[in-house]
Design a protein around this motif. Structure first.
Motif, PDB file in Angstrom:
ATOM      1  N   TYR A 123       1.296  -1.386   0.321  1.00 13.61           N
ATOM      2  CA  TYR A 123       0.109  -0.244  -0.356  1.00 13.61           C
ATOM      3  C   TYR A 123       1.065   1.265  -0.012  1.00 13.61           C
ATOM      4  O   TYR A 123      -0.043   2.687  -0.695  1.00 13.61           O
ATOM      5  CB  TYR A 123      -1.058   0.502   1.419  1.00 13.61           C
ATOM      6  N   SER A 136      -3.134  -9.330  -4.099  1.00 12.95           N
ATOM      7  CA  SER A 136      -3.895  -7.998  -2.634  1.00 12.95           C
ATOM      8  C   SER A 136      -3.581  -6.494  -3.775  1.00 12.95           C
ATOM      9  O   SER A 136      -4.284  -5.984  -2.644  1.00 12.95           O
ATOM     10  CB  SER A 136      -1.618  -7.956  -1.918  1.00 12.95           C
ATOM     11  N   LEU A 176      -6.874  -4.109  -2.654  1.00 14.26           N
ATOM     12  CA  LEU A 176      -6.752  -2.720  -2.327  1.00 14.26           C
ATOM     13  C   LEU A 176      -7.255  -1.990  -3.315  1.00 14.26           C
ATOM     14  O   LEU A 176      -8.267  -0.712  -2.930  1.00 14.26           O
ATOM     15  CB  LEU A 176      -5.676  -2.317  -2.185  1.00 14.26           C
ATOM     16  N   SER A 225     -11.152  -2.311  -2.614  1.00 18.13           N
ATOM     17  CA  SER A 225     -11.791  -1.739  -1.675  1.00 18.13           C
ATOM     18  C   SER A 225     -11.541   0.069  -1.690  1.00 18.13           C
ATOM     19  O   SER A 225     -12.435   0.636  -0.790  1.00 18.13           O
ATOM     20  CB  SER A 225     -10.734  -1.631  -0.372  1.00 18.13           C
ATOM     21  N   THR A 226     -10.941   1.112  -2.377  1.00 17.28           N
ATOM     22  CA  THR A 226     -11.161   2.309  -3.099  1.00 17.28           C
ATOM     23  C   THR A 226     -12.845   1.941  -3.847  1.00 17.28           C
ATOM     24  O   THR A 226     -13.311   2.760  -3.282  1.00 17.28           O
ATOM     25  CB  THR A 226     -10.446   2.546  -4.075  1.00 17.28           C
ATOM     26  N   ALA A 259     -15.099  -2.564   1.532  1.00 15.25           N
ATOM     27  CA  ALA A 259     -13.991  -1.582   1.599  1.00 15.25           C
ATOM     28  C   ALA A 259     -13.291  -2.940   3.163  1.00 15.25           C
ATOM     29  O   ALA A 259     -11.569  -2.818   2.095  1.00 15.25           O
ATOM     30  CB  ALA A 259     -14.197  -0.465   1.824  1.00 15.25           C
ATOM     31  N   SER A 312     -12.250  -6.233   1.198  1.00 18.77           N
ATOM     32  CA  SER A 312     -10.722  -5.984  -0.105  1.00 18.77           C
ATOM     33  C   SER A 312      -9.788  -5.170   0.456  1.00 18.77           C
ATOM     34  O   SER A 312      -8.919  -6.069   0.100  1.00 18.77           O
ATOM     35  CB  SER A 312     -11.659  -4.988  -1.042  1.00 18.77           C
ATOM     36  N   SER A 313      -9.662  -4.284   1.109  1.00 14.61           N
ATOM     37  CA  SER A 313      -8.235  -4.080   1.905  1.00 14.61           C
ATOM     38  C   SER A 313      -8.127  -5.010   2.391  1.00 14.61           C
ATOM     39  O   SER A 313      -5.941  -4.902   2.720  1.00 14.61           O
ATOM     40  CB  SER A 313      -8.686  -3.155   2.997  1.00 14.61           C
TER      41      SER A 313
END
Length: 404
Positions: A16, A143, A147, A150-151, A269, A272-273
């Motif tokens: 990230y 991954s 991320l 998740s946005t 979100a 997903s993160s």
């Protein structure tokens, strides 16, 4: 052989914190801005231009149509001329046309600028996914997809609030937000680091299309596309279409229904993160199986709920399931994308999402006609169970990347 040269894969830096991924996520945020921040201002546009309720839908349609038509075209151009050569002008057009909407003096002018803004947005979603598959592989790919997904969940909750806040001063203020796309475009041009790629010496469009078609026809791809269609059939055929109906029958207000839907977005979100952590513990097949089990559980318990706030349970479960399975399937498809026409491949496979979105409400409506509201959720649970049972045949083993 992959031509990826991502430095992230050779360091212990959390993914990230990778600037490349941060840039990709910012591109995704710009595309989502075009719809999610605008929905709250539609009543103000109706009042200002003295429109009928039927006319206001054109504000969204004018934006979405050029995306549907232009995404495959932009993807071909990105494979031919490079990602940045398409992304940067697209972001600038998105910003300029979006801001111009604020100065529209009549409805037709507003629609014209919205159409041009949609042209600018046409490349953003497909190329964001393409960039992730350009930059990452293996568990890092999963991954990164998580991320990025998740946005989407965060934007579903945040953009309407931001749009509403700006709309409180007047609907035109909300159209200042696209200015951010200029900053993103500059960031893309200056800081996005892509793997080296051999330029085309002789681009043959027929050969290009033939290669995409031959890859789409692969059985591994068809199986994954079926799963994508299935999960969006469940989401749009049962949850998003009929949870508000269930909530209304229990006496829920519009605000309470909004909270229920927001809870799904937030849990989507959150799940997903965490996908990168899940992917280190479980295989992709196991994650997909877990998701369809959660879908089934959410669908089975919904008809038995007799209190409004108990609907938070299936809402959160749906968000968790979708937050795991959607980016996981995206990652698997990205691994199958050939390096020479990756953007075109990702654009074509993206058709599975609107197909599921379109089929879901139709199939849900048929179930409602036959068995009323309970039948929608029971039929959905049977469909989820059937998909769960056949998953071993749909994905018999971890799909190996093929970047030929």
């Amino acid at each position: 052989m992959s031509n990826k040269s991502n430095p992230t894969s050779r360091s212990a830096t959390p993914i990230y914190r990778d600037v490349n991924l941060q840039i990709v996520i910012s591109i995704t945020l710009m595309e989502l801005m075009g719809t999610m921040s605008i929905n709250p201002v539609l009543p103000g546009i109706v009042q200002d231009f003295q429109l009928s309720p039927q006319q206001i839908g054109w504000v969204t349609t004018a934006f979405v149509v050029p995306i549907a038509i232009g995404a495959p075209i932009c993807s071909v151009l990105a494979d031919r001329f490079g990602r940045k050569a398409i992304l940067v002008p697209s972001l600038f057009l998105f910003a300029i046309a979006g801001v111009a909407c604020a100065f529209a003096q009549n409805f037709h002018t507003l629609l014209a600028w919205r159409f041009l803004q949609g042209v600018g947005a046409a490349s953003l979603e497909a190329l964001a996914l393409t960039l992730i598959s350009d930059l990452y592989a293996g568990k890092q790919l999963t991954s990164a997809m998580g991320l990025n997904a998740s946005t989407i969940g965060v934007s579903l909750a945040v953009y309407p609030l931001v749009g509403s806040g700006l709309a409180s001063m007047g609907w035109r203020y909300t159209f200042a937000l696209p200015l951010l796309a200029i900053l993103v475009g500059i960031w893309v041009w200056r800081s996005l680091q892509l793997p080296e790629k051999q330029p085309y010496s002789d681009f043959d469009f027929k050969v290009y299309l033939r290669n995409i078609w031959s890859n789409i026809r692969r059985f591994e791809v068809i199986r994954l596309l079926f799963i994508v269609v299935a999960l969006f059939v469940l989401l749009f055929g049962a949850y998003l279409t009929y949870i508000p109906t269930v909530a209304t029958s229990l006496g829920a207000s519009e605000i309470e229904i909004g909270i229920l839907l927001a809870s799904m977005a937030v849990s989507f979100a959150f799940a997903s993160s965490l996908l990168g952590s899940f992917a280190r513990l479980f295989s992709e097949l196991t994650l997909i199986k877990i998701s369809f089990f959660i879908y089934t559980l959410a669908l089975v318990i919904t008809p038995a709920i007799e209190h409004i706030w108990m609907l938070l349970i299936p809402s959160i479960l749906f968000g968790i399931a979708h937050g795991i399975v959607f980016p996981t399937t995206q990652a698997l498809l990205a691994e199958l994308a050939p390096s020479t026409n990756r953007a075109g491949f990702m654009a074509v496979t993206a058709v599975a999402v609107p197909l599921g979105q379109a089929l879901g409400p139709v199939l849900g409506g048929l179930a409602f006609s036959a068995w009323e509201i309970r039948g929608v959720f029971y039929a959905g649970s049977i469909f989820a169970i059937a998909t769960f049972v056949f998953l071993r045949y749909l994905i018999p083993h971890r799909i190996k990347a093929n970047h030929g």
